[in-house]
Every structure is written in structure tokens, then in C-alpha cells.
Design a protein around this motif. Sequence first.
Motif, mmCIF file in Angstrom:
data_model
loop_
_atom_site.group_PDB
_atom_site.id
_atom_site.type_symbol
_atom_site.label_atom_id
_atom_site.label_comp_id
_atom_site.label_asym_id
_atom_site.label_seq_id
_atom_site.Cartn_x
_atom_site.Cartn_y
_atom_site.Cartn_z
ATOM 1 N N VAL A 18 11.778 12.655 -23.456
ATOM 2 C CA VAL A 18 12.588 11.123 -22.936
ATOM 3 C C VAL A 18 13.693 10.799 -24.036
ATOM 4 O O VAL A 18 14.741 10.636 -23.799
ATOM 5 C CB VAL A 18 11.645 10.078 -23.130
ATOM 6 N N ARG A 60 4.100 8.044 -14.870
ATOM 7 C CA ARG A 60 2.776 9.117 -14.866
ATOM 8 C C ARG A 60 1.736 8.543 -15.888
ATOM 9 O O ARG A 60 0.594 8.557 -15.604
ATOM 10 C CB ARG A 60 3.537 10.282 -15.066
ATOM 11 N N ARG A 110 5.087 15.181 -26.554
ATOM 12 C CA ARG A 110 5.974 16.197 -25.823
ATOM 13 C C ARG A 110 6.789 15.379 -24.939
ATOM 14 O O ARG A 110 8.256 15.486 -25.007
ATOM 15 C CB ARG A 110 5.414 17.203 -25.144
ATOM 16 N N ASN A 111 6.191 14.301 -24.100
ATOM 17 C CA ASN A 111 7.054 13.550 -23.367
ATOM 18 C C ASN A 111 8.095 12.524 -24.085
ATOM 19 O O ASN A 111 8.964 12.452 -23.735
ATOM 20 C CB ASN A 111 5.980 12.756 -22.516
ATOM 21 N N THR A 112 7.365 11.998 -25.085
ATOM 22 C CA THR A 112 8.174 11.113 -25.907
ATOM 23 C C THR A 112 9.664 11.842 -26.572
ATOM 24 O O THR A 112 10.735 11.324 -26.353
ATOM 25 C CB THR A 112 7.708 10.688 -27.287
ATOM 26 N N ALA A 155 0.537 15.962 -25.225
ATOM 27 C CA ALA A 155 1.326 15.861 -23.865
ATOM 28 C C ALA A 155 2.160 14.709 -24.233
ATOM 29 O O ALA A 155 3.488 14.362 -24.107
ATOM 30 C CB ALA A 155 0.628 15.812 -22.590
ATOM 31 N N THR A 156 1.655 13.546 -24.959
ATOM 32 C CA THR A 156 2.273 12.329 -25.032
ATOM 33 C C THR A 156 3.624 12.511 -25.866
ATOM 34 O O THR A 156 4.705 12.096 -25.618
ATOM 35 C CB THR A 156 1.496 11.275 -25.634
ATOM 36 N N ILE A 176 8.251 9.407 -16.422
ATOM 37 C CA ILE A 176 7.425 9.631 -17.622
ATOM 38 C C ILE A 176 6.525 8.343 -17.956
ATOM 39 O O ILE A 176 5.213 8.254 -18.082
ATOM 40 C CB ILE A 176 8.203 9.792 -19.013
#
Lengths: 246, 217
Positions: free
Chosen positions: B91, B59, B86-88, B83-84, B56
Motif C-alpha cells: 500500500v 480485507r 507485506r500489505n503495508t 501478511a500484514t 487492503i
Amino acid sequence: MATSSEYIVRTKDLVKIYTMGSTELRALNGVSVDIKRGEYLSLMGPSGSGKSTLFNAIGGLDKPDEGSVFINEVDIAQLDAAELAYLRCRQIGYIFQTFNLIPVMTALENVTLPMIFAGVPSDEGVERGMKLLDTVGLGHRYHHKPTELSGGQQQRVAIARSLANDPAIILADEPTGNLDQRTGTEIIDLLRKMNEDHGVTIISATHDPKMLSVSDRVVHIRDGIVERIDLREDLDITIGGIEEHH
Amino acid sequence: MQQTYQNKSFTGQERILELPLKKAFSIALQSIRVRFWRSMVTAAGILLGIAFLATILIRARMDAAGIAQGLLPKPDPEAMAAATSRNTWLVAMSLIVVTVGIANSMLMSVTERFKEIGTMKCLGALDAFVRRLFMLEAGFLGVIASSLGWLVGTLIMVIAGGFSKGWPVVGAVGIMGYLETFVWCVVIGTVLTLAATFFPAQKAASMPPVMALRSEI
């Protein structure tokens, strides 16, 4: 100072209560024992007699509910955690029924472990460890792990370990309980030898009759109280008496 | 009599506390080696969690570097923000799961070693020494597993990014960019491992020796 040195361990009216549900079990019910310096003393009693509880209290492994244990005239209830650790490290050597060697360490590493806790420099520790292993007849197997040693050999390593910091007292909890007759006798003889050579006081919880003949005194515990104390002189007579009946 | 004894014990205590760090190191290493497969399972949990974190992070760096150097088209800011976050979220969840997993295996490791810990305490080990053994062991595992995790995650992302975003984007991140993610991964992985080990280690250290001896497992 000189007057206080006659008894290495004294217990005074020890009481230990275990509560199981609503019932109270008095594992110790007022036990007072005085143990002389350099003595070989056996604590005898059936399982559930309070023998192990007394043993643990003397070793500072468990706190009694009432009464006191004095080691070298010091009430161990007054010691803080670090002082208790110090006491276990320097003054007392422990021997267990199940040997309790650290499985990941070699015989030598097991013997030197208490020295590490005592802050003994590594070289000196190794030298002393080897000497102790020689004393128990295992000098040639110093690099073996406990799993590569027989029960009797493991107990010998444990005896060497208990002597690591030259303690005043060795506490042996059923040291022959997991050994066969012959090996048990060897271990008892070795303990007796250590007692005579090093002058270390040996306190052993046991129900092995082989222990009787080497003990200076035998304290019989039953139902949480001292039932009677036999002296060696009397014991020899009693054993002789039993043999006559056969 | 009492006075001299306590003075003696005080100096003794100082010496005890001081010395065994080097020894503790070797004991901790030894106990990882002996329980190698168990240790590897714990390590695998950390490794996977950190590998995911690494993918993550890398990317995000690829996207940032790629856009800055005009290698990638400027994205819609709203979509990027979504997107950020969601990624946070992903993770964070994965790291929580990893932490719980480590705590679980450390608790097992403590239980398994009740007798060993009790024996050590009978031989004069202080609480601090027992705690230190477990924390050191966790520290080793944490550093090694998160380093490997970073390596795995980075390799996956470099290959995937190379094919989907183009190799110049992979290069645009730069050595410093990769090194920075390495530091983050190792720090986060190690801190989480130590945090997860703290309570199990505390439990082991504060156990009265007699308790440890009584348990026959």
C-alpha cells in the motif's frame, strides 16, 4: 500634491542587464522618461532595442538592475508584493499583443476578473463589466468564450478588462501586433477614444506606424537608450514631409 | 503623498485577501471541467491508488470481524503478521507512486498555464490567490477521486470476499466498519493530493508575472 500630479510615470536612469553566458547585454542603459497624466505615449523601437524591457519595468512586471520607476511619485521598488499587486490591480491596466484572455472564462468573466481581485461585489462587477463591454461594442457577446471571438474582438475584451478598475494608466504591449491593418486601426481608435473619454494615460510599446498619428509623443528607443522624442506637432510635419517626397 | 498611497494600498490588500474564496471555488471547478480529460487522468491515478488501499483495509476488517465472530478459522499469528507487513509495504509503495504521479500532472498543469497565471498576476492576483486556485482544484480532485476509489475498492472486495470468505463475513464488518474505511481513504487520498500539489502550486504562485508572459508554449 498638485505639483506631483503632472507626471504619472517617471523613470530615472533605468539600467537592465541580461547576462547570456559570459556576455553582458545592457537592454536598458540609463533611460529617463517622464510621462504626463492623460498622455498617449508610444514607445517605438526595433525588437531588441530594450523597448519591451522598459515597458515591463514601467508596469512593475520586472525589476530594473539600477535606477527607479516612479508611479504617482511612488518608487515602485519600495513596494512589497501585496502593494505591487494592488498597483497592478487598481492603477494599471494591461493590454497584450496576444490578448491573454483567460480561455476558460467568458468575455464578461474576463472583464470582471480584475474587479474580483479588487474586492468589488459581484453584482456591481457584472453591471460595470457589461457597461465596459458595451463601450467596446461587444455587449451582445458577453457570454462568449475567447475562442469564439475574433482577434479584434478578443482585443476589445482585453481593452474592456484593462479598464475594469478604472486605472490611471493603460500599458499596451504591441496591441495591434497580431491584428490585420483594418482591425488594428479600429483598436488604435478605440484606445484613443478611451484616452480622451476616461482621461487614462496610455503607454504603448509598438512598431506599428499607425500608432504615430494618434500619439501625443513618441519615444524612440534604440540600443537601450532614448534615441529621440517626437511630439505630435512635429510628427504631423514629418509625415507631411514624407508624403511630399512621394 | 507616499504615506496616503501606502495606507490606501494596505486597506485594498485586506479586501483583496478576503473576498474571492467563493469565486476561487468556481474558477477551480471551471478549470477542472474545461480540462476534463486531463483531470480525469490525474483522478484515475488517485482513484486506483485509493481503490487498492480500500481493498487492503476492507480485507483486514473482514478477517478481523470474521475471526471475532467465529466465521473464519483462527490463523497462525506469525503468518498473519507477515501478511500484514507485506500489505503495508504494498500500500505504501502504491501510494508513493500515486503521489509522484499527481505531482507530475500538476507540474504539467502549471506549465500549461504559465501565461494564464502571468496574466492573472498582471491583473492584480496575489501569490496566495494563485496558490489557492491550484490547491482548491487539487482538493476537489482528491475528494472526488478518493471517494470513487473507495467505492471501487470496496465493491471489488465485497464481491471477492463474498465468494472466497462467505457472505456472512462481508456483513460482519458492519456499516460503521465500511464508513470508517471510507473516511480513511478520503482523508489519505486528499492529503496526498494536496501534498503533491503544494510545490507545483508554490512554483506557479511565486513566478514573477513577466516570466509567465514571456513563455510562449
